[in-house]
Design an enzyme around this catalytic site. Structure first.
Site, PDB file in Angstrom:
ATOM      1  N   ASP B  33      43.379  34.727  36.206  1.00 46.54           N
ATOM      2  CA  ASP B  33      42.918  36.042  35.730  1.00 46.54           C
ATOM      3  C   ASP B  33      43.989  36.696  34.879  1.00 46.54           C
ATOM      4  O   ASP B  33      43.830  37.828  34.427  1.00 46.54           O
ATOM      5  CB  ASP B  33      42.606  36.953  36.925  1.00 46.54           C
ATOM      6  CG  ASP B  33      41.408  36.438  37.706  1.00 46.54           C
ATOM      7  OD1 ASP B  33      40.514  35.829  37.071  1.00 46.54           O
ATOM      8  OD2 ASP B  33      41.380  36.616  38.937  1.00 46.54           O
ATOM      9  N   HIS B  34      45.076  36.006  34.688  1.00 44.00           N
ATOM     10  CA  HIS B  34      46.231  36.645  34.052  1.00 44.00           C
ATOM     11  C   HIS B  34      46.967  35.597  33.218  1.00 44.00           C
ATOM     12  O   HIS B  34      47.925  35.007  33.714  1.00 44.00           O
ATOM     13  CB  HIS B  34      47.143  37.214  35.153  1.00 44.00           C
ATOM     14  CG  HIS B  34      48.250  38.066  34.635  1.00 44.00           C
ATOM     15  ND1 HIS B  34      49.466  37.562  34.256  1.00 44.00           N
ATOM     16  CD2 HIS B  34      48.328  39.403  34.442  1.00 44.00           C
ATOM     17  CE1 HIS B  34      50.262  38.543  33.863  1.00 44.00           C
ATOM     18  NE2 HIS B  34      49.609  39.664  33.965  1.00 44.00           N
ATOM     19  N   PHE B  35      46.465  35.192  32.046  1.00 42.71           N
ATOM     20  CA  PHE B  35      45.402  35.836  31.308  1.00 42.71           C
ATOM     21  C   PHE B  35      44.334  34.792  30.972  1.00 42.71           C
ATOM     22  O   PHE B  35      44.693  33.691  30.535  1.00 42.71           O
ATOM     23  CB  PHE B  35      45.941  36.415  29.998  1.00 42.71           C
ATOM     24  CG  PHE B  35      47.026  37.455  30.218  1.00 42.71           C
ATOM     25  CD1 PHE B  35      46.697  38.790  30.408  1.00 42.71           C
ATOM     26  CD2 PHE B  35      48.365  37.081  30.233  1.00 42.71           C
ATOM     27  CE1 PHE B  35      47.693  39.741  30.589  1.00 42.71           C
ATOM     28  CE2 PHE B  35      49.357  38.030  30.422  1.00 42.71           C
ATOM     29  CZ  PHE B  35      49.033  39.362  30.608  1.00 42.71           C
TER      30      PHE B  35
END
Lengths: 127, 170
Positions: B33-35
């Site tokens: 989720d990052h990124f």
């Protein structure tokens, strides 16, 4: 060698800039640590540590801030400092100007008694 | 449950220094989720910097707790400085080295460096410099009261201490 008041002020200002992330021109003698410079409770411990290092002195948080007084029920009633409490604060905090605080005595206004000037006076008393 | 963002304690010198490592794994959901990928670029999975700061806080917090025989409840109270110069990608190892600046009844201040260990060469390069303040919360200025049991140094952190070969207070 004795430090002049200006020399003490310059070092105190540097300590406050680093501990509170404020700019040099914000750190005036009259600025309050809590109200004007945004110090929170943990910042006072940070300031104590930094003053100790900068001036080679030993400081207890109680002698700088008399925080033991405000947590003692005989000195505080209904959120206000009692006559006995004011007398104790004046004894423990000769470096602070308590006159304005004496008018309200509201505990939540207590942090405003600590100005940059009071820090300078405190350090001068320790040197 | 508690997030633990260090894998092992390598060194623990009483009141002076603590060194830990954290292996960055592609299996950790948070990296994806990052990124995530966008229309304009491929995915760029890196360990979020706040979690790296948390890893340093756990490293320094163990050092502060150990200095007080794990009797005090040691709480991260202030991130004085956190400057990052690189990003931690999967396959790299993060190494936190925390050192004590001050320790008192009220709390402690620490500084430390966080490095990235290259999986190919084993060489370490700078990742971040992190300076922290900790409070011993039973001695807080506001006079607030907290539960009697030490809810900081329990469970996973103490298990890690033992698994790393150090004696836990229990």
């Amino acid at each position: 060698m004795t430090m002049t008041k200006d020399e003490v002020f310059a070092k105190v200002r540097e300590v406050l800039e680093e501990a509170l992330g404020v700019d040099e021109d914000e750190v005036t003698p009259q600025a309050t640590l809590g109200g004007d410079l945004g110090a929170e409770s943990i910042d006072y411990l940070d300031i104590v540590f930094r003053l100790e290092k900068a001036f080679g002195i030993k400081i207890s948080q109680a002698e700088l801030m008399a925080d033991n007084v405000l947590s003692d029920p005989q000195y505080v009633q209904d959120g206000k400092v009692t006559d006995l409490g004011m007398s104790e604060l004046r004894k423990q905090l000769p470096h602070a100007d308590l006159d304005a605080f004496d008018a309200s005595r509201q505990v939540d206004e207590f942090p405003n008694i600590f100005t940059v000037e009071s820090m300078v006076k405190f350090v001068q008393g320790k040197l | 449950m508690r997030w633990i963002w260090i894998d092992r304690i390598l060194e623990l010198e009483r009141g002076r220094r603590c060194v830990t490592i954290k292996n960055v794994s592609a299996a950790e959901d948070v990296l994806h989720d990052h990124f995530p990928a966008t229309d304009n670029r491929p995915a760029m999975p890196v360990m979020p910097n706040p979690l790296i700061i948390e890893g340093m806080a756990q490293t320094a917090g163990i050092m502060v707790g150990h200095a007080g025989d794990f009797k005090e409840k040691v709480i991260l109270a202030k991130i004085t400085k956190a400057v990052f110069t690189d990003a931690a990608r999967p396959g790299y190892t993060i190494r936190h080295t925390a050192e004590m600046d001050n320790f008192s009844k009220a709390g402690a201040s620490t500084h430390g460096k966080t490095e990235l260990i290259d999986p190919n060469t084993g060489e370490a390069k700078p990742l971040a410099e992190i300076t922290l303040m900790f409070s011993h919360i039973d001695h807080n200025m506001a006079g607030l009261e907290f539960p009697e049991h030490n809810f900081v140094f329990t469970g996973q952190l103490m298990e890690m201490l033992e698994a790393s070969g150090f004696q836990s207070p229990g």
